[in-house]
Write an enzyme that holds these catalytic residues in place. Structure first.
Site, PDB file in Angstrom:
ATOM      1  N   ARG A  39      21.790  54.028  42.138  1.00 25.45           N
ATOM      2  CA  ARG A  39      21.325  52.891  42.952  1.00 25.45           C
ATOM      3  C   ARG A  39      19.984  53.189  43.619  1.00 25.45           C
ATOM      4  O   ARG A  39      19.182  52.273  43.842  1.00 25.45           O
ATOM      5  CB  ARG A  39      22.373  52.540  44.011  1.00 25.45           C
ATOM      6  N   LYS A 207      38.970  48.868  45.736  1.00 24.66           N
ATOM      7  CA  LYS A 207      38.786  47.686  46.600  1.00 24.66           C
ATOM      8  C   LYS A 207      39.746  46.600  46.109  1.00 24.66           C
ATOM      9  O   LYS A 207      39.353  45.574  45.544  1.00 24.66           O
ATOM     10  CB  LYS A 207      37.342  47.207  46.544  1.00 24.66           C
ATOM     11  N   GLY A 365      29.190  50.685  41.861  1.00 24.28           N
ATOM     12  CA  GLY A 365      28.632  51.973  42.268  1.00 24.28           C
ATOM     13  C   GLY A 365      29.463  53.134  41.749  1.00 24.28           C
ATOM     14  O   GLY A 365      28.927  54.084  41.162  1.00 24.28           O
ATOM     15  N   GLY A 389      31.598  44.296  42.544  1.00 22.27           N
ATOM     16  CA  GLY A 389      32.122  43.051  43.107  1.00 22.27           C
ATOM     17  C   GLY A 389      31.151  41.894  42.883  1.00 22.27           C
ATOM     18  O   GLY A 389      31.564  40.775  42.563  1.00 22.27           O
TER      19      GLY A 389
HETATM   20  N1  LIG Z   1      45.107  54.895  41.705  1.00 15.42           N
HETATM   21  C1  LIG Z   1      44.118  55.007  42.600  1.00 15.42           C
HETATM   22  N2  LIG Z   1      44.407  55.299  43.886  1.00 15.42           N
HETATM   23  C2  LIG Z   1      43.413  55.447  44.790  1.00 15.42           C
HETATM   24  N3  LIG Z   1      42.102  55.322  44.509  1.00 15.42           N
HETATM   25  C3  LIG Z   1      41.770  55.039  43.238  1.00 15.42           C
HETATM   26  C4  LIG Z   1      42.758  54.859  42.219  1.00 15.42           C
HETATM   27  N4  LIG Z   1      42.112  54.575  41.072  1.00 15.42           N
HETATM   28  C5  LIG Z   1      40.796  54.591  41.333  1.00 15.42           C
HETATM   29  N5  LIG Z   1      40.571  54.870  42.629  1.00 15.42           N
HETATM   30  C6  LIG Z   1      39.273  55.047  43.328  1.00 15.42           C
HETATM   31  O1  LIG Z   1      38.509  53.870  43.253  1.00 15.42           O
HETATM   32  C7  LIG Z   1      37.201  54.220  43.678  1.00 15.42           C
HETATM   33  C8  LIG Z   1      36.198  53.223  43.174  1.00 15.42           C
HETATM   34  O2  LIG Z   1      36.592  51.919  43.558  1.00 15.42           O
HETATM   35  P1  LIG Z   1      35.595  50.696  43.727  1.00 15.42           P
HETATM   36  O3  LIG Z   1      34.684  50.939  44.870  1.00 15.42           O
HETATM   37  O4  LIG Z   1      36.475  49.497  43.765  1.00 15.42           O
HETATM   38  O5  LIG Z   1      34.754  50.738  42.364  1.00 15.42           O
HETATM   39  P2  LIG Z   1      33.231  50.309  42.093  1.00 15.42           P
HETATM   40  O6  LIG Z   1      32.354  51.000  43.128  1.00 15.42           O
HETATM   41  O7  LIG Z   1      32.944  50.745  40.714  1.00 15.42           O
HETATM   42  O8  LIG Z   1      33.213  48.815  42.270  1.00 15.42           O
HETATM   43  C9  LIG Z   1      36.966  55.611  43.149  1.00 15.42           C
HETATM   44  O9  LIG Z   1      36.442  56.398  44.191  1.00 15.42           O
HETATM   45  C10 LIG Z   1      38.360  56.087  42.695  1.00 15.42           C
HETATM   46  O10 LIG Z   1      38.682  57.364  43.173  1.00 15.42           O
HETATM   47  O1  LIG Z   2      29.430  49.312  46.466  1.00 19.72           O
HETATM   48  C1  LIG Z   2      29.299  48.085  46.471  1.00 19.72           C
HETATM   49  O2  LIG Z   2      30.083  47.260  45.737  1.00 19.72           O
HETATM   50  P1  LIG Z   2      30.939  47.657  44.429  1.00 19.72           P
HETATM   51  O3  LIG Z   2      31.871  48.810  44.773  1.00 19.72           O
HETATM   52  O4  LIG Z   2      31.691  46.409  44.130  1.00 19.72           O
HETATM   53  O5  LIG Z   2      29.956  48.012  43.362  1.00 19.72           O
HETATM   54  C2  LIG Z   2      28.230  47.379  47.238  1.00 19.72           C
HETATM   55  O6  LIG Z   2      27.361  48.295  47.880  1.00 19.72           O
HETATM   56  C3  LIG Z   2      28.870  46.431  48.259  1.00 19.72           C
HETATM   57  O7  LIG Z   2      29.664  47.163  49.152  1.00 19.72           O
HETATM   58  P2  LIG Z   2      30.903  46.431  49.887  1.00 19.72           P
HETATM   59  O8  LIG Z   2      31.952  46.110  48.816  1.00 19.72           O
HETATM   60  O9  LIG Z   2      31.395  47.441  50.911  1.00 19.72           O
HETATM   61  O10 LIG Z   2      30.364  45.166  50.535  1.00 19.72           O
END
Ligand SMILES: Nc1ncnc2c1ncn2[C@@H]1O[C@H](COP(=O)(O)OP(=O)(O)O)[C@@H](O)[C@H]1O
Ligand SMILES: O=C(OP(=O)(O)O)[C@H](O)COP(=O)(O)O
Length: 408
Positions: A39, A207, A365, A389
């Site tokens: 990023r 998330k 991310g 997201g």
């Molecule tokens: N079963 C699980 N329990 C807890 N955390 C998890 C599990 N599977 C994946 N994760 C965690 O999800 C995190 C990423 O989630 P998220 O922020 O939603 O993804 P992104 O940033 O790609 O949108 C990673 O740090 C990973 O460790």
């Molecule tokens: O990491 C982010 O989103 P992502 O995990 O959905 O890629 C963005 O920086 C937004 O963060 P936020 O979901 O805490 O608003």
């Protein structure tokens, strides 16, 4: 929607002007080490263009989800330090966001220099639901631009957030779309305008409530939704299984039951894991075993067990679906890939994307960090998006506040 572009702003002239740039510097950290600087690198071109043109750049950004007050572990220090290492321009980090440090450093900023303001989420007004509260914070950010400023939104990862630094500042300053946001939106626009089928969406990550909300509008759009990561346990619970200590959004169980009911009629198939890797605790060295998805509480760890990855059978089934697709969108790691023992599902999904004869997009991310950490190269995917997201909300057809506010 049409937007004023960064090139227009530069053509108007930025030398000596304060330009507020919203970047997404929300990078994964291990202590104070940035584990994936994707990023930060993606933010560089816009900052470079502006500084080359003589702007005084004020960068706003968030890191993690602090609770509206300063917290050391959510400081932008490591991100700003990495930016400074990579940047051809001078970078300073303010000690606060709109306080005395930000004001003093902004006042002494020279043409072509960048000042990063501390994490905007250290102020509770940034994410407030109250328009007046967010507005008051936006006013303080805008005041730093000394009366002749402009705003550039380059934080694609945050365009789905109606937050002060994304939305409200754009109602107060002449506003422009950054090149990163432009590129990201173009890729997703093409994907939605001409989706080659089968269209497979792979969802995971932590998330959970954010992403469960997004599924609603993917039903009927995607042919197949593969469910992994933290959200899979709410699906298992919706099917009547017990998930021990795994991540669970109990209040979302009826919502997921509704999704499962509607999916078949809408022509969307959900694939939920049939096996899960369960651990004794949330740690890299935790004892672990693979169990059937309906037998999580029957693992050696009983009610203490935590599901930290999809099992190998599920990973193989997911890989098969991905390889049969013509379009794949993936957001959210399948497991806690940061721990080697729980990275198998994420690795299998990443590999399948690289082998599919499909247009593949990886968003988020941590998802982007995962594919790089696991040894894949960016060019093995059709597009690696900085927003997870944000991409998902775009794909479900939702209006993104950070984009609509820039519409001229
Ligand atoms: N079963 C699980 N329990 C807890 N955390 C998890 C599990 N599977 C994946 N994760 C965690 O999800 C995190 C990423 O989630 P998220 O922020 O939603 O993804 P992104 O940033 O790609 O949108 C990673 O740090 C990973 O460790
Ligand atoms: O990491 C982010 O989103 P992502 O995990 O959905 O890629 C963005 O920086 C937004 O963060 P936020 O979901 O805490 O608003």
């Amino acid at each position: 929607m049409t937007f004023h572009t960064l090139n227009e702003l530069i053509a108007e002239g930025v030398r000596g002007r304060y330009i507020l740039v919203r970047s997404d510097l929300n990078v994964p950290l291990d202590g104070s080490t940035v584990t994936d600087d994707g990023r930060i690198k993606a933010s560089l071109p816009v900052l470079t263009k502006l500084t080359d043109a003589g702007a005084r750049v004020l960068v706003t950004a968030h890191l993690g989800r602090p609770k509206g007050a300063p917290e050391d572990k959510y400081s932008l220090k490591p991100a700003a330090a990495r930016l400074a290492e990579l940047a051809p321009f001078s970078v300073t980090l303010a000690g606060d966001t709109v306080g005395s440090s930000a004001k003093e450093l902004a006042a002494s900023l020279q043409d072509g220099q960048v000042l990063v303001l501390e994490n905007v989420r250290f102020d509770a007004r940034e994410t407030s639901k109250d328009d007046a509260e967010r507005g008051a914070f936006a006013d303080e950010l805008v005041a730093l631009t000394a009366g002749n400023g402009a705003f550039v939104d380059d934080a694609f990862g945050a365009v789905h957030r109606k937050h002060a630094s994304v939305y409200d500042v754009a109602t107060r300053l002449p506003s422009y779309q950054g090149d990163l946001v432009h590129t990201e939106v173009e890729v997703l626009r093409k994907l939605t305008a001409d989706t080659q089928r089968p269209y497979v969406v792979v969802l995971g990550g932590s998330k959970v409530s954010d992403k469960l909300a997004v599924i609603d509008n993917l039903i009927g759009k995607a042919d197949t939704i593969l469910v992994g990561g933290g959200m899979l346990f709410t699906f298992l619970a919706a099917e009547g299984h017990r998930v021990a200590g795994s991540l669970l959004e109990e209040d979302q169980i009826p919502v997921v039951q509704d999704y499962l009911k509607r999916a078949a009629d809408a022509g969307t198939e959900f694939i939920v894991p049939t096996d899960v890797v369960v651990a004794s605790k949330f740690a890299a060295d935790a004892d672990h075993e693979t169990v059937p998805a309906d037998g999580i509480e029957g693992s050696s760890f009983g009610a203490q067990g935590i599901g930290l990855d999809i099992g190998p059978d599920s990973a193989a089934a997911f890989a098969d679906r991905i390889k049969g697709a013509k379009t794949v969108f993936w957001n959210g790691p399948m497991g806690v890939f940061e721990f080697e023992a729980f990275s198998g599902g994420t690795r299998a999904v990443a590999k399948a994307l690289t082998e599919a004869e499909a247009f593949t997009v990886v968003g988020g991310g941590d998802s982007a960090a995962a594919v790089r950490t696991l040894g894949f190269a960016d060019d093995q995917f059709g597009h690696i998006s900085t927003g997870g997201g944000a991409s998902l909300e775009y794909l479900e057809g939702k209006e993104l506040p950070g984009l609509s506010v820039l519409d001229r």
